[in-house]
Design a protein around this motif. Structure first.
Motif, PDB file in Angstrom:
ATOM      1  N   VAL A  21       5.141  -6.577  15.856  1.00 53.75           N
ATOM      2  CA  VAL A  21       4.634  -5.247  15.517  1.00 53.75           C
ATOM      3  C   VAL A  21       4.785  -4.970  14.030  1.00 53.75           C
ATOM      4  CG1 VAL A  21       4.927  -2.768  15.875  1.00 53.75           C
ATOM      5  CG2 VAL A  21       5.014  -4.326  17.820  1.00 53.75           C
ATOM      6  N   VAL A  22       5.957  -5.341  13.474  1.00 54.95           N
ATOM      7  CA  VAL A  22       6.177  -5.117  12.034  1.00 54.95           C
ATOM      8  C   VAL A  22       5.181  -5.924  11.211  1.00 54.95           C
ATOM      9  CG1 VAL A  22       7.796  -5.485  10.136  1.00 54.95           C
ATOM     10  CG2 VAL A  22       8.602  -4.513  12.286  1.00 54.95           C
ATOM     11  N   ILE A  23       4.958  -7.201  11.602  1.00 50.06           N
ATOM     12  CA  ILE A  23       3.987  -8.029  10.873  1.00 50.06           C
ATOM     13  C   ILE A  23       2.608  -7.395  10.910  1.00 50.06           C
ATOM     14  CG2 ILE A  23       2.754 -10.225  10.932  1.00 50.06           C
ATOM     15  CD1 ILE A  23       5.387 -11.550  11.795  1.00 50.06           C
ATOM     16  N   HIS A  24       2.216  -6.926  12.107  1.00 47.82           N
ATOM     17  CA  HIS A  24       0.908  -6.276  12.217  1.00 47.82           C
ATOM     18  C   HIS A  24       0.849  -5.026  11.345  1.00 47.82           C
ATOM     19  CE1 HIS A  24      -2.778  -4.757  14.036  1.00 47.82           C
ATOM     20  NE2 HIS A  24      -2.176  -3.582  14.118  1.00 47.82           N
ATOM     21  N   PHE A  25       1.917  -4.255  11.353  1.00 45.97           N
ATOM     22  CA  PHE A  25       1.956  -2.992  10.592  1.00 45.97           C
ATOM     23  C   PHE A  25       1.852  -3.260   9.098  1.00 45.97           C
ATOM     24  CE2 PHE A  25       4.805   0.052   8.360  1.00 45.97           C
ATOM     25  CZ  PHE A  25       4.024   1.181   8.503  1.00 45.97           C
ATOM     26  N   LEU A  26       2.567  -4.298   8.635  1.00 46.28           N
ATOM     27  CA  LEU A  26       2.641  -4.521   7.193  1.00 46.28           C
ATOM     28  C   LEU A  26       1.493  -5.349   6.649  1.00 46.28           C
ATOM     29  CD1 LEU A  26       6.459  -5.224   6.685  1.00 46.28           C
ATOM     30  CD2 LEU A  26       5.202  -3.101   6.296  1.00 46.28           C
ATOM     31  N   PHE A  27       0.930  -6.249   7.426  1.00 44.67           N
ATOM     32  CA  PHE A  27       0.030  -7.226   6.841  1.00 44.67           C
ATOM     33  C   PHE A  27      -1.396  -7.207   7.371  1.00 44.67           C
ATOM     34  CE2 PHE A  27       4.337  -8.963   6.448  1.00 44.67           C
ATOM     35  CZ  PHE A  27       4.401  -9.102   5.073  1.00 44.67           C
ATOM     36  N   CYS A  28      -1.658  -6.491   8.451  1.00 45.71           N
ATOM     37  CA  CYS A  28      -3.039  -6.437   8.924  1.00 45.71           C
ATOM     38  C   CYS A  28      -3.877  -5.590   7.979  1.00 45.71           C
ATOM     39  CB  CYS A  28      -3.121  -5.864  10.338  1.00 45.71           C
ATOM     40  SG  CYS A  28      -2.515  -7.031  11.583  1.00 45.71           S
ATOM     41  N   SER A  29      -5.158  -5.912   7.888  1.00 41.50           N
ATOM     42  CA  SER A  29      -6.019  -5.195   6.957  1.00 41.50           C
ATOM     43  C   SER A  29      -6.222  -3.761   7.403  1.00 41.50           C
ATOM     44  CB  SER A  29      -7.385  -5.889   6.858  1.00 41.50           C
ATOM     45  OG  SER A  29      -8.007  -5.895   8.119  1.00 41.50           O
ATOM     46  N   ILE A  30      -6.399  -2.889   6.406  1.00 48.43           N
ATOM     47  CA  ILE A  30      -6.593  -1.470   6.651  1.00 48.43           C
ATOM     48  C   ILE A  30      -8.034  -1.116   6.295  1.00 48.43           C
ATOM     49  CG2 ILE A  30      -5.868   0.835   5.964  1.00 48.43           C
ATOM     50  CD1 ILE A  30      -3.753  -0.681   7.519  1.00 48.43           C
ATOM     51  N   ALA A  31      -8.663  -0.311   7.130  1.00 45.12           N
ATOM     52  CA  ALA A  31     -10.022   0.154   6.833  1.00 45.12           C
ATOM     53  C   ALA A  31      -9.914   1.379   5.933  1.00 45.12           C
ATOM     54  CB  ALA A  31     -10.756   0.501   8.129  1.00 45.12           C
ATOM     55  N   TRP A  32     -10.032   1.151   4.633  1.00 49.73           N
ATOM     56  CA  TRP A  32      -9.872   2.241   3.679  1.00 49.73           C
ATOM     57  C   TRP A  32     -11.103   3.135   3.660  1.00 49.73           C
ATOM     58  CZ3 TRP A  32      -5.437   3.149   0.978  1.00 49.73           C
ATOM     59  CH2 TRP A  32      -4.470   2.138   1.046  1.00 49.73           C
ATOM     60  N   ALA A  33     -10.841   4.422   3.592  1.00 47.66           N
ATOM     61  CA  ALA A  33     -11.935   5.389   3.509  1.00 47.66           C
ATOM     62  C   ALA A  33     -12.572   5.320   2.128  1.00 47.66           C
ATOM     63  CB  ALA A  33     -11.414   6.797   3.788  1.00 47.66           C
ATOM     64  N   GLU A  34     -13.837   5.730   2.039  1.00 46.27           N
ATOM     65  CA  GLU A  34     -14.541   5.719   0.776  1.00 46.27           C
ATOM     66  C   GLU A  34     -14.073   6.837  -0.138  1.00 46.27           C
ATOM     67  OE1 GLU A  34     -16.904   3.539  -0.404  1.00 46.27           O
ATOM     68  OE2 GLU A  34     -16.337   2.326   1.303  1.00 46.27           O
ATOM     69  N   SER A  35     -13.522   7.886   0.408  1.00 46.26           N
ATOM     70  CA  SER A  35     -13.170   9.055  -0.387  1.00 46.26           C
ATOM     71  C   SER A  35     -11.746   9.497  -0.099  1.00 46.26           C
ATOM     72  CB  SER A  35     -14.135  10.206  -0.085  1.00 46.26           C
ATOM     73  OG  SER A  35     -15.467   9.834  -0.371  1.00 46.26           O
ATOM     74  N   SER A  36     -11.147  10.196  -1.081  1.00 49.87           N
ATOM     75  CA  SER A  36      -9.793  10.710  -0.924  1.00 49.87           C
ATOM     76  C   SER A  36      -9.773  11.833   0.111  1.00 49.87           C
ATOM     77  CB  SER A  36      -9.269  11.215  -2.259  1.00 49.87           C
ATOM     78  OG  SER A  36      -9.248  10.167  -3.219  1.00 49.87           O
ATOM     79  N   VAL A  37      -8.552  12.159   0.559  1.00 54.52           N
ATOM     80  CA  VAL A  37      -8.394  13.036   1.705  1.00 54.52           C
ATOM     81  C   VAL A  37      -9.065  14.397   1.528  1.00 54.52           C
ATOM     82  CG1 VAL A  37      -6.108  13.782   0.877  1.00 54.52           C
ATOM     83  CG2 VAL A  37      -6.698  14.035   3.289  1.00 54.52           C
ATOM     84  N   SER A  38      -8.979  14.995   0.346  1.00 50.75           N
ATOM     85  CA  SER A  38      -9.572  16.324   0.147  1.00 50.75           C
ATOM     86  C   SER A  38     -11.092  16.295   0.088  1.00 50.75           C
ATOM     87  CB  SER A  38      -9.031  16.960  -1.137  1.00 50.75           C
ATOM     88  OG  SER A  38      -7.653  17.227  -1.028  1.00 50.75           O
ATOM     89  N   ASN A 368      -3.388   7.202   0.131  1.00 53.85           N
ATOM     90  CA  ASN A 368      -3.173   6.661  -1.211  1.00 53.85           C
ATOM     91  C   ASN A 368      -4.079   7.422  -2.159  1.00 53.85           C
ATOM     92  OD1 ASN A 368      -3.426   5.136  -3.640  1.00 53.85           O
ATOM     93  ND2 ASN A 368      -2.745   3.299  -2.575  1.00 53.85           N
ATOM     94  N   ILE A 369      -3.497   8.189  -3.074  1.00 57.75           N
ATOM     95  CA  ILE A 369      -4.273   8.949  -4.058  1.00 57.75           C
ATOM     96  C   ILE A 369      -3.857   8.493  -5.443  1.00 57.75           C
ATOM     97  CG2 ILE A 369      -4.796  11.234  -5.000  1.00 57.75           C
ATOM     98  CD1 ILE A 369      -4.249  12.424  -2.259  1.00 57.75           C
ATOM     99  N   ALA A 370      -4.797   7.890  -6.146  1.00 56.99           N
ATOM    100  CA  ALA A 370      -4.545   7.418  -7.514  1.00 56.99           C
ATOM    101  C   ALA A 370      -3.317   6.509  -7.580  1.00 56.99           C
ATOM    102  CB  ALA A 370      -4.395   8.598  -8.466  1.00 56.99           C
ATOM    103  N   GLY A 371      -3.170   5.647  -6.576  1.00 56.65           N
ATOM    104  CA  GLY A 371      -2.060   4.713  -6.575  1.00 56.65           C
ATOM    105  C   GLY A 371      -0.742   5.290  -6.094  1.00 56.65           C
ATOM    106  N   ARG A 372      -0.741   6.553  -5.652  1.00 55.35           N
ATOM    107  CA  ARG A 372       0.479   7.175  -5.146  1.00 55.35           C
ATOM    108  C   ARG A 372       0.392   7.333  -3.633  1.00 55.35           C
ATOM    109  NH1 ARG A 372       3.960   6.255  -9.109  1.00 55.35           N
ATOM    110  NH2 ARG A 372       3.418   7.297 -11.083  1.00 55.35           N
TER     111      ARG A 372
END
Length: 402
Positions: A21-38, A368-372
């Motif tokens: 589970v930890v390996i999946h959590f840390l290393f599986c690819s994430i589907a990043w959104a095109e835009s920031s949360v706001s 993740n907003i501006a690297g934070r």
């Protein structure tokens, strides 16, 4: 033969499952959104507005305060047309600021510089001389193609293109005049930074952009008196009409990069760009940040807490460090570990956090907003020994150690 007790086998299986589970959590690819949360709702509104439009539109918005962005077709290749004059002039003024170019030097108009289209120097006589300062003004205020060709011949096309790459440009070709909405927004962001570092020269550039004679796109529907420093571009052969600018919104100044291609009607395209511009302006008017106070001390993080929907996103590094905790960031895998009384592991793009080897699901994703890394406020009490108070009316988050 090695024998295991039933309890020993169960413990081994339990540990193995945790590791998976930890390996999946840390290393599986994430589907990043095109835009920031706001900007998620803004992205949906833009897509809806463009759904029935002919041609291709590209949009990139960057909030200069929070660094949040919204992108649609932001890396699609477009003919740059006259938007190229933004990075070219930025390179020119950088060289002037570094005392490498004398802005009073005169260049002579020659036949090889001639080009029709926009501008006024196409009607001048060959042999006429202009200072570099004059040519810069003509290229920005009047989008003068002759002035641009004279400056480009002096600066060197390859030097300008290398400069664009140094600013983070992805769509840069030494022979073709191409770009993408994201790159042009990055050049505008670099212009803002130049203005801050060299206010004398940056102010000249911004003044030229604010006083352009072409104002039928980004500024057209905005409230009267809104300052807009922008540069248009036209390339009718590909049905391309663009505008890139800095809008000095009273609370949330932003960069807006609007591109189009394959549009059948110029006038209709202008209306689409106008509506996009107004939609973004109204969104900026609704954006909200929060003040963060930790143990009685107000923090000033480079990315402020962001209010969106019913929650607040907190910059976790600033919070952890203010609580005296150690934080480790893995830039390759984009996860963070925080060490204190509890060991916390989290990763942007997921809804879970790991606390002392136990997983805690959240209702909202970590952002993740501006690297934070930004964490929803409701997870903070689970992560740390703190009490949290959210005063929505005052836009104030108070966090105290317990």
């Amino acid at each position: 033969m090695v024998r295991f007790s039933t309890g020993g086998v169960a413990r081994l299986v339990h540990r193995f499952v945790i590791i998976l589970v930890v390996i999946h959590f840390l290393f599986c690819s994430i589907a990043w959104a095109e835009s920031s949360v706001s900007y998620r709702s803004l992205e949906q509104e833009i897509r809806k507005l463009l759904a029935e439009e002919e041609g291709t539109y590209g949009v990139y918005i960057l909030d200069l305060h929070t660094q949040q962005f919204c992108g649609i077709n932001q890396e699609v290749v477009f003919h740059a047309a006259s938007t190229f004059k933004i990075p070219m002039n930025l390179f020119l003024f950088q060289q002037i600021a570094l005392n490498k170019i004398n802005p009073q030097l005169k260049l002579t108009y020659k036949p090889q510089h001639y080009e029709g289209g926009t501008g006024i120097l196409q009607f001048a006589r060959y042999g006429t001389s202009y200072t570099i300062y004059e040519l810069a003004k003509y290229s920005m205020v009047y989008s003068d193609n002759v002035a641009t060709n004279m400056l480009l011949g002096y600066l060197g096309r390859k030097n300008v293109k290398d400069f664009m790459r140094s600013l983070g440009g992805k769509v840069v070709d030494d022979r073709r005049n191409i770009t993408c909405p994201r790159d042009m927004a990055y050049y505008m962001k670099a212009l803002v930074a130049f203005w801050e570092n060299y206010p004398e020269y940056g102010s000249i550039l911004l003044n030229h952009l604010e006083n352009t004679v072409f104002n039928e796109r980004i500024p057209k529907l905005l409230p009267s008196g809104t300052r807009v420093a922008h540069k248009i571009g036209n390339w009718p052969a590909t049905g391309s009409y663009h505008d890139v600018g800095i809008v000095f919104h009273p609370t949330h100044p932003y960069i807006i990069s609007l591109f189009s291609k394959g549009v059948p009607d110029r006038t209709h395209c202008f209306r689409v760009l106008q509506n996009l511009s107004l939609l973004v302006y109204n969104t900026q008017s609704r954006l909200q940040e929060a003040t963060l106070v930790v143990n009685g001390q107000e923090l000033d993080p480079d990315v402020p807490p962001v209010v969106t929907g019913d929650t607040v996103y907190i910059p976790i590094r600033f919070l952890a460090e203010s609580l005296g905790l150690e934080i480790f960031w893995n830039p390759q895998e984009k996860w963070a570990r925080i060490r204190g009384k509890r060991n916390v592991v989290l990763r942007a793009g997921t809804r879970e956090i790991w606390i002392d080897n136990s997983v805690f699901p959240g209702s909202l994703p970590i952002e993740n907003i501006a690297g934070r890394i930004m964490v929803p406020l409701n997870l903070v009490e689970q992560m740390f020994d703190v009490s949290v108070t959210w005063d929505q009316e005052a836009s104030l988050v108070e966090i105290r150690s317990t």
